[in-house]
Scaffold this motif. Structure first.
Motif, PDB file in Angstrom:
ATOM      1  N   THR A 366       0.831  -1.208   0.000  1.00  0.00           N
ATOM      2  CA  THR A 366       0.000   0.000   0.000  1.00  0.00           C
ATOM      3  C   THR A 366       0.866   1.259   0.000  1.00  0.00           C
ATOM      4  N   PHE A 367       1.930   1.284   0.806  1.00  0.00           N
ATOM      5  CA  PHE A 367       2.819   2.447   0.819  1.00  0.00           C
ATOM      6  C   PHE A 367       3.481   2.636  -0.546  1.00  0.00           C
ATOM      7  N   SER A 368       3.821   1.534  -1.187  1.00  0.00           N
ATOM      8  CA  SER A 368       4.444   1.623  -2.505  1.00  0.00           C
ATOM      9  C   SER A 368       3.456   2.197  -3.526  1.00  0.00           C
ATOM     10  N   ILE A 369       2.237   1.668  -3.527  1.00  0.00           N
ATOM     11  CA  ILE A 369       1.222   2.138  -4.481  1.00  0.00           C
ATOM     12  C   ILE A 369       0.907   3.616  -4.252  1.00  0.00           C
ATOM     13  N   LEU A 370       0.749   3.992  -2.974  1.00  0.00           N
ATOM     14  CA  LEU A 370       0.420   5.381  -2.661  1.00  0.00           C
ATOM     15  C   LEU A 370       1.481   6.355  -3.172  1.00  0.00           C
ATOM     16  N   SER A 371       2.736   6.014  -2.917  1.00  0.00           N
ATOM     17  CA  SER A 371       3.820   6.879  -3.373  1.00  0.00           C
ATOM     18  C   SER A 371       3.852   6.928  -4.897  1.00  0.00           C
ATOM     19  N   GLY A 372       3.562   5.791  -5.526  1.00  0.00           N
ATOM     20  CA  GLY A 372       3.534   5.746  -6.985  1.00  0.00           C
ATOM     21  C   GLY A 372       2.445   6.642  -7.542  1.00  0.00           C
ATOM     22  N   VAL A 373       1.244   6.582  -6.977  1.00  0.00           N
ATOM     23  CA  VAL A 373       0.124   7.370  -7.506  1.00  0.00           C
ATOM     24  C   VAL A 373       0.358   8.866  -7.261  1.00  0.00           C
ATOM     25  N   LEU A 374       0.960   9.205  -6.135  1.00  0.00           N
ATOM     26  CA  LEU A 374       1.316  10.617  -5.901  1.00  0.00           C
ATOM     27  C   LEU A 374       2.256  11.105  -6.998  1.00  0.00           C
ATOM     28  N   GLN A 375       3.167  10.241  -7.370  1.00  0.00           N
ATOM     29  CA  GLN A 375       4.129  10.595  -8.414  1.00  0.00           C
ATOM     30  C   GLN A 375       3.440  10.769  -9.784  1.00  0.00           C
ATOM     31  N   TYR A 376       2.475   9.903 -10.088  1.00  0.00           N
ATOM     32  CA  TYR A 376       1.784  10.016 -11.380  1.00  0.00           C
ATOM     33  C   TYR A 376       0.947  11.294 -11.435  1.00  0.00           C
ATOM     34  N   THR A 377       0.379  11.664 -10.285  1.00  0.00           N
ATOM     35  CA  THR A 377      -0.399  12.902 -10.243  1.00  0.00           C
ATOM     36  C   THR A 377       0.512  14.079 -10.568  1.00  0.00           C
ATOM     37  N   PHE A 378       1.708  14.047  -9.974  1.00  0.00           N
ATOM     38  CA  PHE A 378       2.685  15.099 -10.280  1.00  0.00           C
ATOM     39  C   PHE A 378       3.005  15.133 -11.777  1.00  0.00           C
ATOM     40  N   MET A 379       3.139  13.948 -12.385  1.00  0.00           N
ATOM     41  CA  MET A 379       3.555  13.904 -13.800  1.00  0.00           C
ATOM     42  C   MET A 379       2.533  14.568 -14.716  1.00  0.00           C
ATOM     43  N   SER A 380       1.246  14.439 -14.373  1.00  0.00           N
ATOM     44  CA  SER A 380       0.222  15.054 -15.221  1.00  0.00           C
ATOM     45  C   SER A 380       0.323  16.580 -15.166  1.00  0.00           C
ATOM     46  N   ILE A 381       0.643  17.105 -13.984  1.00  0.00           N
ATOM     47  CA  ILE A 381       0.798  18.565 -13.842  1.00  0.00           C
ATOM     48  C   ILE A 381       2.113  19.006 -14.473  1.00  0.00           C
ATOM     49  N   ASN A 382       3.132  18.182 -14.275  1.00  0.00           N
ATOM     50  CA  ASN A 382       4.473  18.492 -14.770  1.00  0.00           C
ATOM     51  C   ASN A 382       4.494  18.682 -16.290  1.00  0.00           C
ATOM     52  N   ILE A 383       3.824  17.795 -17.023  1.00  0.00           N
ATOM     53  CA  ILE A 383       3.879  17.882 -18.491  1.00  0.00           C
ATOM     54  C   ILE A 383       3.138  19.124 -18.981  1.00  0.00           C
ATOM     55  N   MET A 384       2.068  19.508 -18.282  1.00  0.00           N
ATOM     56  CA  MET A 384       1.345  20.730 -18.678  1.00  0.00           C
ATOM     57  C   MET A 384       2.271  21.943 -18.517  1.00  0.00           C
ATOM     58  N   MET A 385       2.989  21.982 -17.401  1.00  0.00           N
ATOM     59  CA  MET A 385       3.901  23.108 -17.162  1.00  0.00           C
ATOM     60  C   MET A 385       5.074  23.083 -18.144  1.00  0.00           C
ATOM     61  N   PHE A 386       5.542  21.869 -18.445  1.00  0.00           N
ATOM     62  CA  PHE A 386       6.683  21.728 -19.367  1.00  0.00           C
ATOM     63  C   PHE A 386       6.330  22.265 -20.750  1.00  0.00           C
ATOM     64  N   ARG A 387       5.157  21.864 -21.256  1.00  0.00           N
ATOM     65  CA  ARG A 387       4.741  22.324 -22.584  1.00  0.00           C
ATOM     66  C   ARG A 387       4.451  23.831 -22.599  1.00  0.00           C
ATOM     67  N   LYS A 388       3.989  24.356 -21.444  1.00  0.00           N
ATOM     68  CA  LYS A 388       3.668  25.791 -21.391  1.00  0.00           C
ATOM     69  C   LYS A 388       4.950  26.624 -21.315  1.00  0.00           C
TER      70      LYS A 388
END
Lengths: 468, 53
Positions: A366-388
């Protein structure tokens, strides 16, 4: 091998500096990504059947596959541009900022260390289950798994990922052999999907069961984004990382579909949802001792490959934090002979051992999955900022992902659904981890950041971002 | 056989852990801290174009 040695000799020390080695190719990237993930087909994904039934496990296989395809595409674009050890940490540092980068690095270290712990526990439990000997415990097998793999990682990245390639390939081929051994083109002979999954029991808890199944559906693909940690050690990051990551994702989608089809056709969902060894059990149910033993060995190899890749990735994320002084720079030491982040590997070794001896498998997962999903959430925001900030054409990209911003939006929405699913099953852990990351962020902001050399941490030769 | 394998696993773990600790000590006492922590992000990117592979 000769080419690798030559490369090693020409890249080891330039000036007086000791750096990581650029010796890896696309096959190593594939071995790192698929190696970390493939254990999820051997255990983990099947708990989604317990949450929502066999059909829910199939639905999340494809929907979570969409989530990870978005992850792979987004990651390939950003990391083919920000090619540095630390992967998503280095991306966050350049695109979002230091506080986000610090958190992302912790997500990475937690996700991979907890996954390594889960792999070691799985391997130990599998051997104990096979042995069936009174008094035999899993502790010695856990210790050997973690220490031997840490030693391998300590001795060099090329051999580490060569080993990972071989054992991952054997584990993968075992799934393919099982699939073709049960005559998948006919029902009734061995497989009984139409009897085991009926309109009456396909979704026993309705659509809320499908949502709840997301939590363990993540296991089909958890860790494929780990390929980016090799960015500083591949010969051609702009080419190898997108190739290796996308090939890995395609491989995993095929493996996930085959695994679900065989297991759901051999076991009722009530059993499939609680067993720790769905593929090994499937091998047993075919009645073939050869398949049973093959799947037993493949389960062990998949756990080994995953733990091996996790040690590699967690150490590089920790090393990168030290190199930028987000943590004491002591952690950024590179072994002068083996060219590995040896102090980070050694520091994380007792931590993994301690968790493996005291934690239970469900908590670690569960700790592994949670940390992973937090990271994926960041990636969705990250790519928007990167392209902008750096639109297409402003900097050189090794790979440009299509349909932007659709993958980012899909990724963000699916992450929210997964958070809700985790909240349903492990709400207290979700809240505890959120509080932990909040407190550690305060520590970083008010205490640690003053030690960081602010100008040195931004290493990419990019133009100023748009709007600055 | 399985109990024997379990003891072998403990043995291998102890030997390899001891070797890593010994090597760590040897490296840290042979090389300066500046050399060991001299890696910089981005520098390999600059030299990678010159590699002979």
């Amino acid at each position: 091998m000769t080419a690798a040695v030559e490369t090693a000799q020409t890249t080891t020390i330039h000036g007086d500096r000791v750096s990581l080695l650029r010796v890896l190719g696309p096959a190593h990237v594939w071995a790192l990504g698929v190696g970390i993930v493939l254990v999820g087909e051997f255990t983990g994904w099947n708990f989604s059947a317990d949450k929502g039934g066999a059909l829910a496990a199939l639905i999340v296989c494809w929907v979570v596959g969409l989530l990870y395809t978005s992850v792979a595409m987004i990651d390939s674009e950003v990391t083919s541009t920000v090619a540095a050890a630390g992967g998503q940490y280095a991306q966050a540092k350049h695109i979002v900022g230091p506080l986000m980068a610090f958190n992302v690095a912790l997500f990475l270290v937690f996700a991979y260390t907890m996954l390594e712990v889960s792999d070691a526990i799985l391997l130990g439990d599998t051997i104990v289950a096979k042995a069936g000997v009174e008094g035999l415990t899993h502790n010695s097998f856990i210790a050997a798994t973690i220490v031997v793999l840490a030693w391998l990682n300590y001795r060099g990245v090329l051999m580490t990922l060569n080993v990972n390639f071989v054992i991952t390939a054997i584990a993968y081929v075992s799934i393919v052999i099982l699939f073709f051994s049960v005559s998948p083109w006919t029902q009734g002979a061995v497989l009984k999907l139409n009897e085991l999954v009926t309109p009456g029991n396909a979704l026993p808890y309705g659509w809320i069961g499908v949502i709840a199944a997301f939590q363990f559906g993540i296991w089909y693909y958890l860790g494929i984004e780990g390929t980016t940690q090799a960015a500083e050690e591949v010969r051609s990051p702009a080419r190898s990382l997108p190739y290796g990551t996308m090939a890995g994702m395609i491989t995993l989608l095929i493996a996930a579909a085959m695994t679900w089809y065989v297991c759901a056709s051999l076991m009722p969902w009530e059993y499939l949802g609680i067993t720790y060894y769905p593929l090994w059990d499937a091998g047993k149910l075919t009645g073939s001792p050869l398949l049973e033993n093959l799947l037993f060995i493949a389960t062990l190899l998949a756990a080994l490959a995953s733990a091996n890749g996790c040690i590699n990735d967690a150490a590089r994320a920790w090393f990168s934090l030290g190199r930028d002084r987000y943590l004491p720079s002591w952690f950024s030491a590179v072994h002068p002979k083996y060219r590995t982040p040896y102090r980070s590997i050694l520091f994380l070794l007792p931590i993994a051992l301690a968790f493996a001896f005291i934690a239970d498998l469900n908590q670690a997962i569960t700790f592994s999955i949670l940390s992973g999903v937090l990271q994926y959430t960041f990636m969705s925001i990250n790519i928007m900022m990167f392209r902008k900030k750096w639109p297409l054409g402003s900097i050189r990209r090794g790979y440009t992902h299509p349909f932007h911003p659709l993958p980012a939006i899909v990724l963000f929405c699916l992450c929210m659904v997964t958070f809700f699913a985790i909240f349903l099953g492990f709400g207290s852990q979700l809240i505890a981890m959120t509080v932990f990351y909040f407190l550690i962020s305060l520590w970083f902001h008010f205490y640690r950041y003053k030690f960081v050399r602010r100008g040195d941490q931004f290493s990419m030769p990019w133009p100023k971002p748009q709007g600055y | 056989m399985w109990m024997g394998l379990s003891y072998v696993c403990w043995g291998i773990s102890v030997v390899l852990a001891a070797w890593m600790l010994y090597d760590w000590f040897k490296v840290d006492t042979t090389y300066s801290e500046e050399t060991l922590t001299s890696s910089r992000e981005g520098e390999l990117e600059a030299v990678s174009e010159k590699h002979r592979i």
